[in-house]
Structure formats: C-alpha cells, structure tokens
Design an enzyme around this catalytic site. Structure first.
Site, PDB file in Angstrom:
ATOM      1  CG  HIS A 267      -9.210  14.874 -34.594  1.00 22.68           C
ATOM      2  ND1 HIS A 267     -10.294  14.583 -33.776  1.00 22.68           N
ATOM      3  CD2 HIS A 267      -8.179  14.133 -34.121  1.00 22.68           C
ATOM      4  CE1 HIS A 267      -9.912  13.701 -32.860  1.00 22.68           C
ATOM      5  NE2 HIS A 267      -8.647  13.401 -33.047  1.00 22.68           N
TER       6      HIS A 267
ATOM      7  CD  GLU B  52      -6.731  13.728 -37.732  1.00 21.91           C
ATOM      8  OE1 GLU B  52      -7.862  14.023 -38.092  1.00 21.91           O
ATOM      9  OE2 GLU B  52      -6.475  12.775 -36.999  1.00 21.91           O
ATOM     10  CG  ASN B  53      -4.203  15.441 -34.504  1.00 15.60           C
ATOM     11  OD1 ASN B  53      -5.350  15.541 -34.104  1.00 15.60           O
ATOM     12  ND2 ASN B  53      -3.710  14.306 -34.962  1.00 15.60           N
TER      13      ASN B  53
ATOM     14  CG  HIS C 165      -5.704   7.725 -36.262  1.00 16.42           C
ATOM     15  ND1 HIS C 165      -6.402   8.865 -35.908  1.00 16.42           N
ATOM     16  CD2 HIS C 165      -6.169   6.750 -35.440  1.00 16.42           C
ATOM     17  CE1 HIS C 165      -7.258   8.578 -34.935  1.00 16.42           C
ATOM     18  NE2 HIS C 165      -7.134   7.302 -34.623  1.00 16.42           N
TER      19      HIS C 165
HETATM   20 FE   FE2 Z   1      -6.595  10.885 -36.469  1.00 13.72          FE
END
Ligand code: FE2
Length: 259
Positions: free
Chosen positions: A68, A39-40, A175
């Site tokens: 995200h 997600e990043n 996360h």
């Molecule tokens: Fe996250």
C-alpha cells in the site's frame, strides 16, 4: 544488540499504541534500534508524510512498508528524500525511494531491508534474488541485518527465513496483521517469525471495522472500510543479536492490549 520490530501500524489506534509504548518498550528492552511497518498508518491504508513524521517522533528509527506504499501520492517525494522510510526493494527499478539502508546505532551499524512477497499478491520482482543482490551490496558495511518480509503466504515468508538463514540476523514477517506463534532462531542463527502482527484496534477484523468487513464477506457487495475504534493492540518482537557475529541469540513476541 537489541532490535524491536513492530507489526503493521493501522491508522490512528496504531499510531497511538506507538506513542504510548515505543519509548517505554525501548527502555525496558534496552533496544538499540526500533523498526515498524508503517504501510497502513494513514487512515488504514498507505502512509503520508505526516504519519511518517508522527511515528518517527515516537522513537521509531526506521519505517518499512509494503503493497500500500503508493496509495498516498504525497509520500513519493518523502521516500526519495529520507532513508528512514523504506519501500519494498523488489519493486520495479527506478520507482521512488529505496528498499534498504544502513543505520548507525550505539552498538554499530544495522542494515534494514524491506522485501515484498509474490504469492497471492500483485506482481513484483523476485524477492529472493533481490535479497541476494542486496546482501552483496551491504557486504561488510553491516553485520547486523534485519529483513521485513511483507507477504501474504506463510510458506513464502518461511521460505525467505530459511533462504536467508545464516546470512542475516532476522527475517520478520508483516502484512497479515495476525501474529503467529512460530518465533524461533533458525539453525544458522537467523531470528524468524512468520508474522509479527499489528499495532491497531483490537476490536476489528485485522484493523478494519468488523461490520463493514462482514458486509463484504456476507453480502459480497463493495463496502468502504474504515479503521476500527477502541483499545489499541500492540504486537512486536524483541530480537537479541550478537553484534560481533550478526547471529541472533533469541526472539520474543510482545503482545499488549492498551487502555
Ligand atoms: Fe500489506
């Protein structure tokens, strides 16, 4: 059966870490399925189709995500078109993509489930009830089940591990980008770690440039964040599962600083 789960991939250094090491680790660990939180992966926030494709070309089979995932609009169609990128299952019903799927491996089917926490995070549906409903739907389709619990609070992640103990093969946290040293097989046979860590620049604050993060902390002014630079850190877990029962035999942390 061996599963490899890679912590949150942050920007280009994170993608580079996977490019350099995913295949070699798959071979040395004898991994049957490689899963990574993406997600990043695009510029440090969100995931776009280009990054997803790049990561899948390194040998990763399944990408998970988190809070995200909506950051890049161009990912919406990709999420609908491919089950190789998951978004949290406990988002509002009807949003693009899916929160779990079953994948074929040489040693049988594996279900991968992506959940998101609610403590110190944006509102979402209950991840515990969502997990119950998904397990019911998986039924006999897969004995081996890996859950990525993308959450901020250590207690909520550990709560999920205990809640699903004996019902899934592994609950791995993501996360926070900081690897925790609490990996264990819970009494019911579920492998667990509170946070797997990240694949991203070591010389940073959880992947972002140190001076920018400090400016926000010290001056409390809005500052744009960029992904850090330099040697990539790779953090992951290797999980050993008995595919006949779905129970975990072991979980081991991986941490490498790449040149
Ligand atoms: Fe996250």
């Amino acid at each position: 059966m061996k599963l490899l789960f890679f912590g949150d991939i942050v920007g280009k250094p994170g993608r580079l870490a996977l490019k350099l090491r995913a295949q070699a680790l798959a071979e040395s660990e004898g991994a049957d399925l490689l899963v990574a939180n993406s997600e990043n992966s695009s510029g440090g926030i969100g995931v776009d189709p280009g990054s997803a494709r790049e990561l899948l070309s390194t040998g990763i089979h399944v990408l998970t995500s988190g809070n995200h995932v909506w950051h890049r609009k161009e990912i919406y169609d990709y999420l609908d078109a491919s089950d190789r990128l998951l978004r949290p299952a406990n988002f509002a019903p009807g949003v693009p993509g899916r929160g779990w799927s079953v994948y074929k491996t040489a040693k049988g089917p594996v279900a991968v489930v992506n959940l998101i926490g609610r403590v110190f995070m944006a509102p979402a549906d209950c991840p515990f009830r969502a997990a119950d409903a998904i397990l019911e739907r998986i039924g006999t389709r897969a004995r081996v089940i890996l859950v990525d619990m993308h959450a901020e609070a250590t207690s909520e992640k550990m709560g999920m591990g205990r809640y699903l103990d004996g019902r899934v093969s592994a609950v791995v946290g993501s996360h926070t980008h900081v690897q925790t040293a609490d990996e264990m097989v819970l009494p019911g046979g579920t492998a667990y770690i509170t946070d797997t860590g990240m694949c991203g620049p070591l010389d940073s604050v959880i992947g972002m440039r140190t001076e920018q993060v400090l400016k926000r902390f010290v001056d409390q002014l809005p500052v744009r964040y960029d992904v850090g630079e330099g040697a990539p850190l790779l953090q992951a877990v290797a999980i050993d599962v008995d595919e006949t029962t779905g129970k975990a035999r072991g979980i081991r942390r991986i941490r490498e600083v790449l040149k």
